[in-house]
Design an enzyme around this catalytic site. Sequence first.
Site, short mmCIF file in Angstrom:
data_model
loop_
_atom_site.label_atom_id
_atom_site.label_comp_id
_atom_site.label_asym_id
_atom_site.label_seq_id
_atom_site.Cartn_x
_atom_site.Cartn_y
_atom_site.Cartn_z
N ASP A 1 -50.80 13.79 5.08
CA ASP A 1 -51.24 15.18 4.95
C ASP A 1 -51.90 15.29 3.57
O ASP A 1 -51.69 14.46 2.69
CB ASP A 1 -50.08 16.16 5.10
CG ASP A 1 -50.59 17.57 5.42
OD1 ASP A 1 -51.81 17.81 5.28
OD2 ASP A 1 -49.78 18.43 5.82
C1 BGC Z 1 -52.26 20.96 6.16
C2 BGC Z 1 -52.77 20.14 7.32
C3 BGC Z 1 -54.27 20.11 7.31
C4 BGC Z 1 -54.74 19.57 5.97
C5 BGC Z 1 -56.23 19.49 5.82
C6 BGC Z 1 -52.88 20.54 4.85
O1 BGC Z 1 -52.56 21.46 3.84
O2 BGC Z 1 -50.85 20.87 6.10
O3 BGC Z 1 -52.28 20.66 8.53
O4 BGC Z 1 -54.75 19.36 8.38
O5 BGC Z 1 -54.26 20.41 4.94
O6 BGC Z 1 -56.78 20.74 5.73
#
Ligand code: BGC
Length: 737
Positions: A264
């Site tokens: 993530d």
């Molecule tokens: C989120 C993810 C997301 C990623 C990219 C993160 O803060 O938890 O779900 O895909 O950012 O935007």
Amino acid sequence: MKTIKLVSLLLLFAMAANSQEKKAIYLDDTKPIEDRVEDALSRMTLDEKIAIVHAQSKFSSPGVARLGIPELWMTDGPHGIRPEVLWDEWEQAGWTNDSCIAFPALTCLASTWNEDLSLLYGQSIGEEARYREKDVLLGPGINIYRSPLNGRNFEYMGEDPYLASQMVVPYIKGVQQNGVAACVKHYALNNQETDRHTINVNVDDRALYEIYLPAFKAAVQEGGAWAIMGSYNRYQNQQGCHNERLLVEILRNEWGFDGAVVSDWGGVHNTMEAIKNGLDLEFGTWTDGLTMGATNSYDNYHLANPYRELIKKGEVGTEELDQKVRNVLRLNFRTAMNRNKPWGSMGSPEHAAAARKIAEEGIVLLKNEKNTLPIDLNKTDKIAVIGENAIKMMTVGGGSSSLKALYEISPLDGMRNRVGDKAEVVYARGYVGDASGSYNGVVTGQNLSDDRSPEELTKEALEVAQDADVVIFVGGLNKSQHQDSEGADRLGLDLPYYQDELIRKLADVNKKLVVVNISGNAVAMPWVDEVPAIVQGWFLGSETGSALASVLVGDANPSGKLPFTFPVKLEDNSAHSIGEFPGEDGQVHYNEGIFVGYRWQEKENIEPLFSFGHGLSYTTFKYGKVSADKKVMIPEGKLTFSVDVTNTGKREGAEIVQLFISDLKSSLPRPAKELKAFKKVSLQPGETKSVTFTIDKSALSFFDADTHEWVAESGEFEALVGASSAEVKDKIKFELR
Ligand code: BGC
């Protein structure tokens, strides 16, 4: 002459060598993918290998330019294709070709209980991703609904592991048909937003395997997901993005995952663990990318220079690196380097129709006394629409799932379009909640500022409502902080902004009041008995207004059912009674174990506000007796149950028939019953269909943490068939011998 001959000969050699190069195995898509992976790997230098295991920009990772291996481009996910952002910032880039169809939130998809619609959703969003030339879609999200306060529940598929498993698989298949990888998130135990980067989840193995992992396992083994996203939180004191137990032992060794593990964004915190514990691609480590820290922060990612240094110093070998590179290459061959992938399409009428169909089927009719709904336009002169959510755009905001939608039809516009000149539609705001409307540079363009006091707004609403034939209150939550939004959790179960009070006052002045709750979470409804009709509206995307209007006037007969329990009060939810939420001092204990959602409410005999699986229709259904094809099942065998379901009303409708299994005597405590199958059947008035369910011993098993095995104990079981977890129509006993 001799020299000319020699030169031609050399030229020929060079050409032959070149054409040999063209036939390199890694470029030959007739060759098995593993051979191609090994061939590409064998040609790469250490620097090239290091380069492809971490990001080069906010949403892309490098390819191998020298070898013609393309970059990988990612996009959020999960409800539409995120607008293009700047290379190195979250801010949208301001492109004018990246507006998408906003599909309904995943809670709505789960509420359809319709696997065909999940496939359609995946295909449609996959086509949009492909058209935008994306290789990896960051979604779907399938974290289990543990508490109604989790700010991101709207991005997930509810509280039941079986329902989430059934619904996630077709979505993945649909996306991947486009040569776009689904990156299932957030693996695992990401059930709250509070302290999301630091919280350490303490959960017993039984709950882990029975509740929190099944949907991920199905995504990997049945859906064949090509990518998975590690979670922010910690488990066993290691981050989800480099977690030995979750990523190595379970995902790779137990489930045989052959895709890529993507971190993530900003979820990687430890270089050695990132090397050793199963991470393949590091993203978002410094929120400001290039602009923070050293001159090139991407080079300072854990899996960049620090990794190279450790290899150079001999402190780690290259075995793990090669394995990461293999996983990334495999992802690349399946997506960016897949020559057979389609071109995709974006903003098409087909996608709009898909979004509308999913929205219509996911809307849940929670209550409908005295046939308040559907609204009969032949007998209606004046419709009063009240509430901020009738006009507020919801596709902007809420965190990474925020979109730049091609269009979004508001509930009010949807009603006006549908009603036309058949009746007057009047509107009053009633309350001012969140007047803002922008996210990372995407603006709604709505000016929702309103300086009037609550008294003035209430007064106007009551006046408008008073003499209407029907009042539709459209309220609920929105995408602002501490509501349905990433990065923070809700602060309570209640509706914000004096909505409870307003609803009660509206009910006083007009008995024909319909409450439409727009949310991705359960909310308290202290006025439930004062209101004849309640509709659960979710975040419905581009087609919000048209789908809601269809249901309200009865063009569409509602057929959605709740994918999670609505508790009366917060303490009725297990995470808030015996569990912990959101934990303390960096630790959260899931003391409730397997008793999540209806499993807890039933164990404790707590009456819910609305139960898991609940949802009404404009027609009625009669269930016949349940029969089984045998009384005794053997462990290797199967058992088939049948039940007749008849549409006893006057219009066509669809019913979701649910099969729960109860273990009547067990060596371990078990839930009163658990969902193990369901079918959505469409029936004409008077029509009867026989619905059959076939189970095997997996439907009877629990996870024995001591032996680390699924166990189906012989003895008596009961199959319960119903219209919801609370409305069991008939049951039948059988034995496992
Ligand atoms: C989120 C993810 C997301 C990623 C990219 C993160 O803060 O938890 O779900 O895909 O950012 O935007």
